[in-house]
Design a protein around this motif. Structure first.
Motif, PDB file in Angstrom:
ATOM      1  N   PRO A   1      -3.921  14.374 -11.747  1.00 31.77           N
ATOM      2  CA  PRO A   1      -4.875  13.143 -11.787  1.00 31.77           C
ATOM      3  C   PRO A   1      -5.303  12.730 -10.470  1.00 31.77           C
ATOM      4  N   ASN A   2      -6.661  12.175 -10.463  1.00 32.98           N
ATOM      5  CA  ASN A   2      -7.075  11.244  -9.373  1.00 32.98           C
ATOM      6  C   ASN A   2      -6.245   9.878  -9.709  1.00 32.98           C
ATOM      7  N   VAL A   3      -5.492   9.540  -8.968  1.00 35.69           N
ATOM      8  CA  VAL A   3      -4.685   8.037  -9.167  1.00 35.69           C
ATOM      9  C   VAL A   3      -5.182   7.213  -8.322  1.00 35.69           C
ATOM     10  N   ALA A   4      -6.313   6.231  -8.583  1.00 37.03           N
ATOM     11  CA  ALA A   4      -6.642   5.327  -7.621  1.00 37.03           C
ATOM     12  C   ALA A   4      -7.442   4.194  -8.540  1.00 37.03           C
TER      13      ALA A   4
ATOM     14  N   ILE B   1       3.470  10.197  -9.554  1.00 34.71           N
ATOM     15  CA  ILE B   1       2.510  10.639 -10.829  1.00 34.71           C
ATOM     16  C   ILE B   1       2.062  12.021 -10.649  1.00 34.71           C
TER      17      ILE B   1
ATOM     18  N   ARG C   1       2.799  15.313 -13.235  1.00 30.12           N
ATOM     19  CA  ARG C   1       1.676  15.692 -14.130  1.00 30.12           C
ATOM     20  C   ARG C   1       1.033  17.301 -13.656  1.00 30.12           C
TER      21      ARG C   1
ATOM     22  N   GLU D   1       2.728   2.017  -3.279  1.00 28.82           N
ATOM     23  CA  GLU D   1       1.824   2.449  -4.115  1.00 28.82           C
ATOM     24  C   GLU D   1       1.528   4.060  -3.931  1.00 28.82           C
ATOM     25  N   GLU D   2       1.551   4.362  -2.607  1.00 30.23           N
ATOM     26  CA  GLU D   2       1.338   6.036  -2.170  1.00 30.23           C
ATOM     27  C   GLU D   2       2.350   6.508  -2.905  1.00 30.23           C
TER      28      GLU D   2
ATOM     29  N   PHE E   1       0.927  -1.219   0.051  1.00 28.55           N
ATOM     30  CA  PHE E   1       0.012   0.021  -0.069  1.00 28.55           C
ATOM     31  C   PHE E   1       0.907   1.211   0.267  1.00 28.55           C
ATOM     32  N   TRP E   2       1.843   1.320   0.938  1.00 32.57           N
ATOM     33  CA  TRP E   2       2.788   2.482   0.990  1.00 32.57           C
ATOM     34  C   TRP E   2       3.577   2.627  -0.086  1.00 32.57           C
TER      35      TRP E   2
ATOM     36  N   THR F   1      -1.133  13.740  -1.073  1.00 32.81           N
ATOM     37  CA  THR F   1      -1.785  12.807  -0.501  1.00 32.81           C
ATOM     38  C   THR F   1      -2.936  12.195  -1.200  1.00 32.81           C
ATOM     39  N   GLY F   2      -3.175  12.871  -2.174  1.00 30.95           N
ATOM     40  CA  GLY F   2      -4.339  12.407  -2.850  1.00 30.95           C
ATOM     41  C   GLY F   2      -5.715  12.533  -2.354  1.00 30.95           C
ATOM     42  N   ASP F   3      -5.769  13.099  -0.971  1.00 36.67           N
ATOM     43  CA  ASP F   3      -6.821  13.238  -0.355  1.00 36.67           C
ATOM     44  C   ASP F   3      -7.809  14.502  -0.739  1.00 36.67           C
TER      45      ASP F   3
ATOM     46  N   TYR G   1      -1.354  20.025  -0.846  1.00 36.27           N
ATOM     47  CA  TYR G   1      -1.615  18.739  -0.180  1.00 36.27           C
ATOM     48  C   TYR G   1      -2.169  17.814  -0.867  1.00 36.27           C
TER      49      TYR G   1
ATOM     50  N   PHE H   1       2.067   6.782  -6.729  1.00 41.10           N
ATOM     51  CA  PHE H   1       0.831   7.641  -6.989  1.00 41.10           C
ATOM     52  C   PHE H   1       1.306   9.075  -6.849  1.00 41.10           C
TER      53      PHE H   1
END
Lengths: 82, 188
Positions: A79-82, A25, A29, A18-19, A15-16, A52-54, A48, A22
């Motif tokens: 981008p929203n990477v998920a 990325i 971009r 991948e974090e 998981f971390w 974090t993507g949050d 932020y 992401f």
């Protein structure tokens, strides 16, 4: 029990990893000129989000709804990477 | 046969409403619950008009979490926060997780904290958490999005990326494409 713990550790490690991927990325971009031109709260929120993507917490930092924050995200080309 | 419920958080439904094949979501589930807190965060015309239309049709339903749902969500947030190796979750996704566990719904979210919590916490065992990737995969497998070749399968995912400024993790995308292609070839 130890097998279960080791499986959990592997999930957490993956998981971390991948974090980090992401985050890279999003950083690559993002339109940093656009981000740099924003007022302080929005700029902090976009930075932020890159880290974090949050989207929810980013929207609270910017003082806007999640919907508005999502529009800012798109304008900043993050981008929203998920 | 029991009705198939999903419950959506904000980040999912806002992006989803921009997808050119967005109707497959309301064909996949009997009812998509939209918590009040989620609806109040949606601003743009395209998202709000699509959600309003689905609410009018009964494909979506406004959901008001009970005080006990909110208390349970708060407890879950603190439970996750007490584990340093986990990614924090906040009220919107915590509400979705506790309601989904109670009523057997699928959680629709792009929040990675929610994904990890559902994988690791014993108390959330059995709660399904789907991203857009899983919704598109299931829609393709059930024929709600038509695709006859690997290229068409891949296109359905890539269209989502274009429409919503989204990036699917490449490995997850390849696995999803492979699973759909296998399913389609078994059906022939």
């Amino acid at each position: 029990m130890s097998e279960e713990r080791s499986a959990v550790s592997e999930v957490v490690r993956a998981f971390w990893r991948e974090e980090e991927e992401f985050r890279r990325i999003r950083r690559e971009r993002a339109d940093w000129d656009f981000i740099g031109r924003q007022p302080p709260r929005v700029r902090a929120a976009l930075e932020y989000y890159v880290e974090t993507g949050d989207l929810y917490v980013a929207s609270r930092i910017a003082g806007v709804t999640v919907g508005e924050m999502n529009e800012l995200r798109k304008r900043a080309r993050i981008p929203n990477v998920a | 046969m029991s009705r198939r419920f999903a419950i959506s958080d904000t980040c999912f439904v806002i992006d989803w409403s921009y997808y050119r094949r967005r109707e497959c979501l309301v064909e996949l589930f009997d009812v998509v619950l939209v918590p009040e807190q989620v609806l109040s965060e949606v601003e743009d015309e395209r998202s709000i008009s699509w959600i309003s239309l689905q609410l009018a049709r009964g494909s979506m339903q406004l959901f008001t979490p009970s005080p006990s749902d909110l208390r349970e969500a708060e407890r879950l947030i603190l439970e996750v926060a007490s584990r340093p190796y986990m990614r924090r979750i906040d009220v919107p996704e915590a509400v979705c997780l506790v309601v989904a566990r109670r009523i057997g719904a699928v959680v629709l979210t792009e929040n990675r904290g929610a994904l990890l919590a559902a994988r690791l916490l014993r108390e959330l065992r059995g709660v399904a958490v789907w991203r857009a990737l899983e919704v598109i995969r299931e829609s393709l497998m059930r024929g709600l999005i038509e695709a006859r070749s690997r290229e068409e399968v891949r296109r359905a995912f890539l269209e989502y990326e274009v429409d919503t400024s989204h990036v699917f993790p490449r490995r997850d995308l390849e696995e999803a494409v492979e699973a759909v292609v296998r399913c389609l070839s078994e059906r022939r």
